[in-house]
Design an enzyme around this catalytic site. Structure first.
Site, mmCIF file in Angstrom:
data_model
loop_
_atom_site.group_PDB
_atom_site.id
_atom_site.type_symbol
_atom_site.label_atom_id
_atom_site.label_comp_id
_atom_site.label_asym_id
_atom_site.label_seq_id
_atom_site.Cartn_x
_atom_site.Cartn_y
_atom_site.Cartn_z
ATOM 1 C CB SER A 157 -0.959 -0.058 1.194
ATOM 2 O OG SER A 157 -1.996 0.881 1.078
ATOM 3 C CG ASP A 199 -7.446 -2.272 -3.610
ATOM 4 O OD1 ASP A 199 -7.999 -1.432 -2.885
ATOM 5 O OD2 ASP A 199 -6.273 -2.640 -3.448
ATOM 6 C CG HIS A 214 -5.960 -1.970 0.032
ATOM 7 N ND1 HIS A 214 -5.362 -1.607 -1.161
ATOM 8 C CD2 HIS A 214 -5.196 -1.408 1.014
ATOM 9 C CE1 HIS A 214 -4.298 -0.856 -0.908
ATOM 10 N NE2 HIS A 214 -4.175 -0.723 0.399
#
Length: 206
Positions: free
Chosen positions: A104, A154, A185
């Site tokens: 991320s 996501d 995610h």
């Protein structure tokens, strides 16, 4: 730039072992991916920095003004600082290979460092990156192994931006692998396996 320019964890590995950098996601810290990195490359030296930006108490590597809206000036600052941190640890460790993974926000700073200094890493795993800008690679990524992992649903990293990043990396010569799962995610087993394959291949080439 100093090896201590970020709060970080350093786990020393065997002599002449690979050096693995691990970059956490928003709200994580230097411990988030430490054990994962150790499992990926047993015997390696692991360096895991903590982001130096706080977003309502959550550690990040650079500022943003909204979801998916980056403070590009701060990203440039963070990229320069992180590249110096990485260089300093490479100089100290003198590793056989330099590998890196990020999740991320950690994947985003890792990607930005990769664009700025393509020669720093031998193999990179970008897990759920979000690159909402056109990258400007300062050199060639030829021969660099890059894995991108993503979820098709996501909400943070739209699949079309993942596909655009994949295409761009291929255009500039990177050896790219793209690993999808059907979720969002979160990290799923197939992408963990993909990172293991990437790093195993990269270290076997010694």
């Amino acid at each position: 730039m100093s090896k201590d320019s970020y709060i970080h964890k350093l786990l020393s590995g065997e002599p002449d072992s690979p050096l693995v950098f691990a970059f956490h996601g928003t709200g994580g810290d230097e411990n988030q991916l430490l054990g994962f990195a150790q499992e990926l490359v047993p015997g390696a030296t692991i360096v895991s920095p903590r982001g130096d930006v706080s977003e309502i108490g959550a550690a990040r590597f650079f500022r943003r003004t909204g979801e998916g809206v980056y403070d590009m000036d701060d990203l440039a600052r963070a990229t320069d600082k992180m590249a110096g941190f990485v260089r300093a640890h490479i100089a100290a460790a003198k590793p056989s290979r330099v590998l890196a993974l990020g999740y991320s926000n950690g994947a985003n700073i890792l990607a930005s460092v990769l664009f700025a200094e393509p020669g720093l890493f031998d193999a990179v795993a970008l897990m759920h990156p979000l690159i909402p800008f056109a990258p400007d690679v300062k050199g060639s990524l030829a021969g660099r192994q890059v894995l991108v992992t993503a979820g098709r649903r996501d909400p943070i990293c739209p699949p079309e931006l993942t596909s655009r990043l994949d295409a761009y990396l291929r255009q500039v010569g990177a050896d790219v692998s793209l690993e999808w799962h059907e979720g969002g995610h979160e990290v799923r087993p197939n992408e963990i396996d993909a990172v293991k394959r990437l790093f195993t291949t990269a270290t076997k080439e010694l």
